[in-house]
Structure formats: C-alpha cells, structure tokens
Scaffold this active site. Structure first.
Site, PDB file in Angstrom:
ATOM      1  CB  ALA A 158     -13.478  32.021  -6.066  1.00 53.70           C
ATOM      2  N   GLY A 174      -9.723  35.530  -7.686  1.00 53.73           N
ATOM      3  CA  GLY A 174     -10.071  37.032  -7.881  1.00 53.73           C
ATOM      4  C   GLY A 174      -8.917  37.868  -8.317  1.00 53.73           C
ATOM      5  CG  LEU A 175      -8.652  38.929 -11.978  1.00 53.78           C
ATOM      6  CD1 LEU A 175      -9.357  40.046 -12.703  1.00 53.78           C
ATOM      7  CD2 LEU A 175      -7.912  38.080 -12.932  1.00 53.78           C
ATOM      8  CB  CYS A 209     -11.686  36.735 -14.785  1.00 50.29           C
ATOM      9  SG  CYS A 209     -11.518  35.951 -13.238  1.00 50.29           S
ATOM     10  N   GLY A 222      -8.259  24.061 -21.119  1.00 48.14           N
ATOM     11  CA  GLY A 222      -9.401  23.513 -20.416  1.00 48.14           C
ATOM     12  C   GLY A 222      -9.095  21.995 -20.260  1.00 48.14           C
TER      13      GLY A 222
END
Length: 304
Positions: A70, A72-73, A131, A244
């Site tokens: 996570a 978060g860019l 995202c 993936g």
C-alpha cells in the site's frame, strides 16, 4: 537459433520482458547490479502531477503467495521526473522507456500524459487506471467501462505515442473494460494490476497495513492473471501486456500463449533484484525445450 524479439504497439523489443512499474523505481539501483539494456524496456514509477509521499507505514506485508503493498504512488511529481530522473536514466538505459501515468482526475491524467509524451526517451505511456492503494483515484476509473473510456479518449487526444491502459482485476468483467479502452483509442492494455487484499496483526487485532488494505501480488495471483489475459485476448484486437505473479521464463511463455505480446515482472524484482536478468537468460533454453523458434508466433497460441 531462437528469436525472442516482439513488437509492442509498433516498437520492436529485443525480448518481451519488462519490469513493472512500482517495482523498479527509475532503474538506478538495478543498473548497479546488471546492464539494464538487456531488458525489452521497463515501466518506471507511477507518476502524478504533484509530488506524493505515499501512504503511512507499515505499507508492505507478506502472505504465503507473495506480497501486499500500500505504497500509495509515492513519486516526486512529473516535472521532477522530466528534469532529474529521465536525464539520469539516459546515462544507463539507452532504449525507449515506458512511462507510467497516474492521476486523481481526468485533468491530471491529461496533464501528466501530455508532458511525458513530449519526452524523447518515452516510447509508450502506460495509463494506470487500476491502483487499489489510493483513495479517490486510480481504481475509481478502472472499474467502470464508461470512466475507463473517458480517460483513454482524453489521454489519446494529447498524445502522439502509443497509449497502453493498465487494467484492474477488481472488477466482474475485465473484458468489458478492455473493450471500452479499445473503442476509445487505446493502442494496448496491460493487466493485471494488484488485487485488493489485507492481513490482520494478531497481537494488535488490527489491520497490519496502515492503509487497511493493499495490492496483492506475487506467484499466488498468477493463475488469475493468466485467466484474465486469456479472456481479454478474445475480447480485443489491440496488444496485451500480461503481468501478475510472473517470476520465471516459463511464466512468460504461458502469458504469451494466453495472449500477451509482452510480459511485465513485478514483485519478483523485490524478492530477487536479478529476477528479470535470470528470466531473459533462461528464455532461449525454455523456447528450445518446447520447440519454439519465434516468440511472435506463439502469441495467443493457447486459443482454439
């Protein structure tokens, strides 16, 4: 002698192996380990209009089949990428690079894409509408065919270079999203981005990630990603970048048989920084083992 070359949206790659955005930074750290010019290309860190510091920590967790993140860019913003990161990258990477475009509004996608489209080093724009780790952006556009189509059309209007739209697996019908992107001018699609997941800290009895949920990646998601690439191949005519859970040369071949023209490697880079180098090294032998001469010939080969 086997031929590993493929063409992605008209641009030839020496091989189909591409480190995925978010797992390779701007290449600097990996360039200290091996010559990155052996790669097909790489997709650099997701870029927004303004700098982002990302989510609070902890923002990485493990599960049996891979990782949850996570982040978060986190990125320095598009202007800093153009002024600092791209010139630094040019010193060690001499091929066209894939620019990953992120945003929280239609206007932000257009602004970032138009700026990066003007950079000589950029060969493709990978527009991330998928995202799951930020609130109010990213996946909000990627779960609705109409919104996905609107972002695609708006970005295509300001870009001359190929636009590849990165799709979310957190939907009931990923083929419908892919079709909407194709209908609105996308030159390609990449899939899948991470799945939404979480872990719970048993001692605190609270979510382990500060963001509560994060993107699930790693070998555990490979069969699901493969299924979605297979479905999208039957729904669109534009090239697919498959990703993936890819971690071996055999995985690359599977993805291509399902319909991928090129294949991104994500969390494997975080586990083993030489992952892509090893995959590229192993690819010719795997092709020979399965009597494959040209990779281009096997794209979509698993379909009847």
């Amino acid at each position: 002698m086997v031929n590993t070359r493929v063409k992605l949206c008209g641009v030839e790659l020496d091989n189909p192996v591409i480190p995925a955005s978010g797992t390779f930074g701007y290449g600097q750290e990996f360039a200290e380990l091996y010559d990155l010019n052996i790669l097909g290309t790489f997709s650099f860190k997701g870029t927004t209009a303004a700098p982002r510091y990302g989510n609070a920590t902890p923002r990485i967790a493990e599960y049996a089949g891979g990782l949850l993140n996570a982040v978060g860019l986190q990125n320095p913003g598009v202007d800093a990428v153009i002024e600092k990161e791209l010139p630094a990258m040019a010193k060690f990477f001499h091929k066209s690079v894939m620019a990953n475009v992120s945003g929280f509004s239609l206007e932000e996608y257009v602004e970032v894409a138009s700026k990066l489209d003007g950079c000589e080093q950029v060969g493709w724009l990978e527009v991330n509408i998928s995202c799951p780790n930020v609130h109010g952006g990213g996946m909000a556009f990627g779960t609705d065919p109409v919104a996905a189509g609107e972002v695609t059309a708006a970005v295509k209007e300001v870009c001359r270079k190929p636009v590849i739209v990165k799709l979310s697996p957190n939907v009931t019908d990923i083929a419908a999203i892919a079709r909407a992107c194709e209908e609105n001018g996308a030159d390609g699609v990449s899939l899948i981005n991470t799945l939404l997941g979480m872990r719970i800290d048993l001692r605190r009895r609270r979510p382990l990630l500060a963001n509560t949920t994060g993107g699930m990646s790693g070998p555990g998601v490979f069969p699901l990603a493969l299924r979605m690439v297979y479905q999208v191949y039957e729904a669109v005519k534009i090239p697919i970048v498959g990703l993936g859970g890819v971690s071996t040369a055999e995985d690359v071949i599977e993805m291509m048989l399902a319909g991928a023209t090129a294949v991104q490697v994500g969390s494997a880079n975080l586990v083993d920084p030489w992952a892509c180098e090893k995959i590229i090294r192993d690819l010719p032998a795997v092709m020979e083992k399965y009597r494959m001469e040209n990779l281009t010939d096997i794209i979509g080969g698993a379909h009847g």
